[in-house]
Scaffold this motif. Structure first.
Motif, mmCIF file in Angstrom:
data_model
loop_
_atom_site.group_PDB
_atom_site.id
_atom_site.type_symbol
_atom_site.label_atom_id
_atom_site.label_comp_id
_atom_site.label_asym_id
_atom_site.label_seq_id
_atom_site.Cartn_x
_atom_site.Cartn_y
_atom_site.Cartn_z
ATOM 1 N N LYS A 64 0.405 3.487 -3.657
ATOM 2 C CA LYS A 64 -0.808 2.729 -3.345
ATOM 3 C C LYS A 64 -1.106 1.711 -4.452
ATOM 4 N N ASN A 65 -0.965 2.136 -5.714
ATOM 5 C CA ASN A 65 -1.188 1.229 -6.845
ATOM 6 C C ASN A 65 -0.175 0.088 -6.862
ATOM 7 N N ARG A 66 1.080 0.402 -6.500
ATOM 8 C CA ARG A 66 2.105 -0.640 -6.451
ATOM 9 C C ARG A 66 1.758 -1.680 -5.390
ATOM 10 N N LYS A 67 1.318 -1.178 -4.224
ATOM 11 C CA LYS A 67 0.933 -2.109 -3.156
ATOM 12 C C LYS A 67 -0.278 -2.948 -3.576
ATOM 13 N N GLN A 68 -1.242 -2.307 -4.235
ATOM 14 C CA GLN A 68 -2.412 -3.040 -4.715
ATOM 15 C C GLN A 68 -2.010 -4.083 -5.756
ATOM 16 N N ALA A 69 -1.064 -3.721 -6.610
ATOM 17 C CA ALA A 69 -0.586 -4.659 -7.621
ATOM 18 C C ALA A 69 0.118 -5.841 -6.964
ATOM 19 N N GLU A 70 0.901 -5.565 -5.913
ATOM 20 C CA GLU A 70 1.560 -6.661 -5.197
ATOM 21 C C GLU A 70 0.528 -7.577 -4.552
ATOM 22 N N VAL A 71 -0.501 -6.981 -3.929
ATOM 23 C CA VAL A 71 -1.563 -7.776 -3.306
ATOM 24 C C VAL A 71 -2.299 -8.598 -4.370
ATOM 25 N N ALA A 72 -2.597 -7.953 -5.505
ATOM 26 C CA ALA A 72 -3.299 -8.661 -6.588
ATOM 27 C C ALA A 72 -2.433 -9.796 -7.130
ATOM 28 N N ALA A 73 -1.135 -9.560 -7.262
ATOM 29 C CA ALA A 73 -0.240 -10.610 -7.741
ATOM 30 C C ALA A 73 -0.184 -11.766 -6.747
ATOM 31 N N ALA A 74 -0.130 -11.440 -5.459
ATOM 32 C CA ALA A 74 -0.130 -12.495 -4.437
ATOM 33 C C ALA A 74 -1.441 -13.269 -4.460
ATOM 34 N N ASP A 75 -2.563 -12.555 -4.613
ATOM 35 C CA ASP A 75 -3.871 -13.224 -4.702
ATOM 36 C C ASP A 75 -3.942 -14.117 -5.931
ATOM 37 N N ALA A 76 -3.444 -13.606 -7.051
ATOM 38 C CA ALA A 76 -3.459 -14.411 -8.286
ATOM 39 C C ALA A 76 -2.601 -15.654 -8.122
#
Length: 175
Positions: A64-76
């Motif tokens: 879940k954290n990895r997916k959130q990190a991917e989403v956050a990276a895409a948002d950034a």
């Protein structure tokens, strides 16, 4: 009885193995297994199950954290792209504003030069007309003076005025 006693002793020649003792040991062994199952095996299995659940939760949390990190990276990255686009747009707008201001300044300078030219032409024309009027006035007075000295003969007042007017007309046409 001998038979029974022979049955209970197996291999008495070698040291003997008593079936009664074996049955008692098997009963105690089964009793020991039941106690271990109740006292040790149940809690051990509970701990193992708890550990398994903990590991599964940790794996799930990590995923879940990895997916959130991917989403956050895409948002950034999207935010960075948007910021770059806005900066490029601001630069473009500033460049356009600078070019417009440059064109406005050049046009204002042309208009000012044109106005100065028109004003100077008008001033020159006014000064020329003023000089011609002064010249005509001086010529008229000089011609009257010269004419009165040159012609000291009798000239009528009408002839004198006609002569002056003709001379003024000649000077006026000579502009």
């Amino acid at each position: 009885m001998h038979l029974y006693s022979d049955f209970l002793l197996i291999g008495a020649d070698v040291g003997g193995l008593h079936i009664g003792n074996m049955i008692v040991m098997i009963i105690f062994f089964l009793l020991l297994l039941a106690i271990l199952k109740k006292v040790a095996w149940g809690p051990l299995m509970d701990v193992m199950e708890e550990r398994e659940n903990f590991v599964a939760n940790e794996i799930e949390t990590a995923e879940k954290n990895r997916k959130q990190a991917e989403v956050a990276a895409a948002d950034a990255q999207a935010q960075l792209d948007k910021t770059r686009e806005e900066a490029q747009q601001m630069i473009s707008e500033a460049k356009d504003a600078g070019e417009k201001q440059q064109a406005d300044i050049i046009e204002a300078a042309r208009q000012e030069a044109s106005r100065i030219k028109v004003t100077a032409t008008e001033d020159i024309q006014n000064e020329k007309e003023k000089a011609l009027q002064e010249l005509q006035a001086q010529v008229a007075s000089l011609s009257v003076l010269v004419a009165s000295k040159v012609i000291e003969k009798e000239i009528s007042l009408e002839d004198q005025e006609a002569l002056i007017n003709d001379y003024i007309k000649e000077v006026g046409e000579g502009k």
